[in-house]
Every structure is written in C-alpha cells, then in structure tokens.
Design a protein around this motif. Structure first.
Motif, PDB file in Angstrom:
ATOM      1  N   ARG A   1      45.254  55.824 -47.524  1.00  0.00           N
ATOM      2  CA  ARG A   1      45.761  54.650 -48.714  1.00  0.00           C
ATOM      3  C   ARG A   1      45.279  54.539 -49.655  1.00  0.00           C
ATOM      4  O   ARG A   1      45.818  54.680 -50.882  1.00  0.00           O
ATOM      5  CB  ARG A   1      45.653  53.288 -47.728  1.00  0.00           C
ATOM      6  CG  ARG A   1      46.488  53.125 -46.627  1.00  0.00           C
ATOM      7  CD  ARG A   1      46.244  51.760 -46.325  1.00  0.00           C
ATOM      8  NE  ARG A   1      47.238  51.434 -45.052  1.00  0.00           N
ATOM      9  CZ  ARG A   1      47.104  50.409 -44.187  1.00  0.00           C
ATOM     10  NH1 ARG A   1      46.235  49.149 -44.637  1.00  0.00           N
ATOM     11  NH2 ARG A   1      48.137  50.185 -43.407  1.00  0.00           N
TER      12      ARG A   1
ATOM     13  N   ARG B   1      39.983  56.745 -41.699  1.00  0.00           N
ATOM     14  CA  ARG B   1      40.943  57.809 -42.311  1.00  0.00           C
ATOM     15  C   ARG B   1      41.967  57.170 -42.658  1.00  0.00           C
ATOM     16  O   ARG B   1      42.585  57.541 -43.778  1.00  0.00           O
ATOM     17  CB  ARG B   1      41.135  58.704 -40.928  1.00  0.00           C
ATOM     18  CG  ARG B   1      40.049  59.802 -40.583  1.00  0.00           C
ATOM     19  CD  ARG B   1      40.469  60.612 -39.719  1.00  0.00           C
ATOM     20  NE  ARG B   1      39.125  61.463 -39.235  1.00  0.00           N
ATOM     21  CZ  ARG B   1      39.194  62.489 -38.437  1.00  0.00           C
ATOM     22  NH1 ARG B   1      40.512  63.036 -37.915  1.00  0.00           N
ATOM     23  NH2 ARG B   1      38.201  63.201 -37.960  1.00  0.00           N
ATOM     24  N   LYS B   2      42.668  56.188 -41.948  1.00  0.00           N
ATOM     25  CA  LYS B   2      43.759  55.446 -42.604  1.00  0.00           C
ATOM     26  C   LYS B   2      43.544  54.902 -43.931  1.00  0.00           C
ATOM     27  O   LYS B   2      44.232  55.053 -44.747  1.00  0.00           O
ATOM     28  CB  LYS B   2      44.246  54.411 -41.437  1.00  0.00           C
ATOM     29  CG  LYS B   2      45.762  53.720 -41.705  1.00  0.00           C
ATOM     30  CD  LYS B   2      46.165  52.980 -40.616  1.00  0.00           C
ATOM     31  CE  LYS B   2      47.469  52.649 -41.007  1.00  0.00           C
ATOM     32  NZ  LYS B   2      47.900  51.875 -39.660  1.00  0.00           N
TER      33      LYS B   2
ATOM     34  N   TRP C   1      39.753  55.928 -36.946  1.00  0.00           N
ATOM     35  CA  TRP C   1      41.299  56.262 -37.469  1.00  0.00           C
ATOM     36  C   TRP C   1      41.412  55.020 -38.448  1.00  0.00           C
ATOM     37  O   TRP C   1      41.998  55.574 -39.262  1.00  0.00           O
ATOM     38  CB  TRP C   1      41.917  55.894 -36.075  1.00  0.00           C
ATOM     39  CG  TRP C   1      43.349  55.442 -36.373  1.00  0.00           C
ATOM     40  CD1 TRP C   1      44.000  54.395 -36.298  1.00  0.00           C
ATOM     41  CD2 TRP C   1      44.420  56.452 -37.068  1.00  0.00           C
ATOM     42  NE1 TRP C   1      45.122  54.501 -36.685  1.00  0.00           N
ATOM     43  CE2 TRP C   1      45.542  55.745 -37.165  1.00  0.00           C
ATOM     44  CE3 TRP C   1      44.257  57.716 -37.401  1.00  0.00           C
ATOM     45  CZ2 TRP C   1      46.585  56.105 -37.661  1.00  0.00           C
ATOM     46  CZ3 TRP C   1      45.394  58.253 -38.012  1.00  0.00           C
ATOM     47  CH2 TRP C   1      46.555  57.606 -38.059  1.00  0.00           C
ATOM     48  N   ARG C   2      40.574  53.905 -38.182  1.00  0.00           N
ATOM     49  CA  ARG C   2      40.838  52.883 -39.370  1.00  0.00           C
ATOM     50  C   ARG C   2      40.407  53.465 -40.640  1.00  0.00           C
ATOM     51  O   ARG C   2      40.609  53.452 -41.740  1.00  0.00           O
ATOM     52  CB  ARG C   2      40.044  51.715 -38.963  1.00  0.00           C
ATOM     53  CG  ARG C   2      40.882  50.952 -38.030  1.00  0.00           C
ATOM     54  CD  ARG C   2      40.078  49.645 -37.392  1.00  0.00           C
ATOM     55  NE  ARG C   2      40.657  48.831 -36.155  1.00  0.00           N
ATOM     56  CZ  ARG C   2      40.159  47.745 -35.691  1.00  0.00           C
ATOM     57  NH1 ARG C   2      39.061  47.312 -36.225  1.00  0.00           N
ATOM     58  NH2 ARG C   2      40.814  47.214 -35.078  1.00  0.00           N
TER      59      ARG C   2
END
Length: 251
Positions: free
Chosen positions: A174, A169-170, A166-167
């Motif tokens: 960005r 992909r986040k 998740w990190r």
C-alpha cells in the motif's frame, strides 16, 4: 609372513573404518543442510535448533557448531552454501536486540493464546480443574514443559509470524502504491507547469509581432497580408443608401 598379513589386514580395516565414518559424517552433513533449508523461514530459532528462551551466548555457540557442520568447504551438498547463509542470517537476527524482541513478542502472544485455550478447556474438565487448583499453578508449569505444548507453541508461532509478515507486506504494498501515485501526480504537475511556461514564452516571443499588427490596424492600413481575405466593397448610387450594385445583364 603371518605378521605381515595381519598388519595388512589391520591397515585395511582402519581404512575401511575411516571411510565408513567419513560416509556417516557426510550423510549427517547432508541431512543438516536439508533440515536447515526446510525450516520455517520467519523463525530463526528453528534454523539454529534452539528453544525460545535461548540466551545470546547459546545462540553464538549453536551457530558455530552448526555452521561448521554445513560449511561449504567441508560439506559436499550442492546447497550447503544456502544453508550456511541461512544460519548466519538466523544468528544475526537473534543477536539483534530489536529483531529478537519482536520475535519474542510474537512467541509470547502465541503462548498466551495457547494458555487461554487451555484454561477454556479446563473449565469443562472438572478433574483437571481441581488438579490445577490443588497444585497451585504447578499444573500449568508442567504443561508448558511438555513436548506437546512445545510443538503446539512452535506451530502457533509459525502461524502468528506468518500473519504478521503478510500484514507487513500488505502495508508495504500500500505504501508503494501511494508513493507511486504521489510520484505520478508530481510528474503530471511538473508537466503542466512546463507546458504553461512554454506557452508563456511562446506568447511573449510573438509580442513584437502582435504589437506591430495592432499598430497597423489602428493606422487603418489598407494592405492586406498575403493570404488574407477582405470583405467586398460596397457600391452605391445613392450616397444616403448603402447597397451592393447588382451586375446588369446585356444582350
């Protein structure tokens, strides 16, 4: 006659037995396809049914075994192709040193978190604490070898890998947004300079016309351009006074 009937009966039994084993085999293949497709997508060890300490050689052997079981040419399950591809990807990840090290680092993080939780629990459990001190660390080793710990570790690895994905992909989102913003700014800057160049070219293109008009003006040219409005001339009776002569009404 009896021998013939006996031979026919044996042949039928053999055929029935082969059919039975074929059906069992097909069920096993289908079950394996279902198992593979239901695995946690970020953990290649789950796809290959391997422990986290499996060696690369064990990875290759297990892949050959399972891939033959779900190979699309041998398995009739409609999703056997997807299961086969998932196994191939799992093997690729575990044989890639960098990918393998990343996954194992998350496994170690999960293990440390579980053991820290275990130690915190032992502080409240006097009997367990004494036992762990007496056995000089063997208690923890025994705990790590239990099915309970293995299941907890599996779930904790899922949790950590999910969080890391998740990190990632986040962060990727960005980065993509920032790249999009920079690209937009670049396009706007290019458009601004394009318009500026066009304006300069247009201004330069009317240079001769502007110079000619200025020369005519300096010469005091009296011919007005077509459509140009000139101010009315002043009519005077006294050369020392400047005023507009009003029209005289007659009659």
């Amino acid at each position: 006659m009896g021998e013939a009937n006996k031979s026919t009966s044996t042949a039928e039994e053999d055929l029935l037995l082969k059919t039975f084993f074929a059906e069992v085999s097909e069920v096993e293949r289908d079950n394996e396809v279902i198992r593979i497709l239901s695995c946690f997508k970020l953990n290649p060890f789950e796809y290959l049914k391997l422990p986290f300490d499996a060696t690369p050689e064990e990875v290759k052997r297990q892949y050959r075994k399972l891939s033959l079981l779900v190979h699309p040419d041998k398995c009739k399950h409609p999703q056997s192709k997807e299961a086969f591809a998932a196994l191939a990807k799992a093997q690729q990840l575990l044989l890639d040193e960098q990918e393998r090290d990343y996954i194992l680092s998350q496994v170690n993080a999960a293990k440390e978190e579980l053991l820290a939780k275990r130690k915190k629990h032992l502080k409240r459990d006097t009997a367990s604490k004494i036992k762990s001190l007496v056995e000089e660390g063997k208690y923890e080793q025994q705990y790590e070898s239990t099915e309970e710990f293995k299941q907890e570790l599996k779930l904790k690895v899922r949790e950590i890998l999910t969080e890391q994905e998740w990190r990632r992909r986040k962060m990727q989102m960005r980065i993509s947004e920032e790249e999009g913003r920079l690209k937009k700014d670049e396009e706007e800057t290019k458009e601004m300079w394009k318009k500026k160049r066009e304006h300069e070219e247009q201004w330069e293109g009317t240079r001769e016309q502007r110079v000619s008009s200025w020369r005519d003006f300096m010469k005091g040219g009296k011919k007005a351009k077509k459509g140009e409005t000139r101010p009315p001339k002043l009519k005077t009776e006294d050369p020392n006074k400047s005023y507009v002569q009003r029209p005289v009404k007659r009659g």
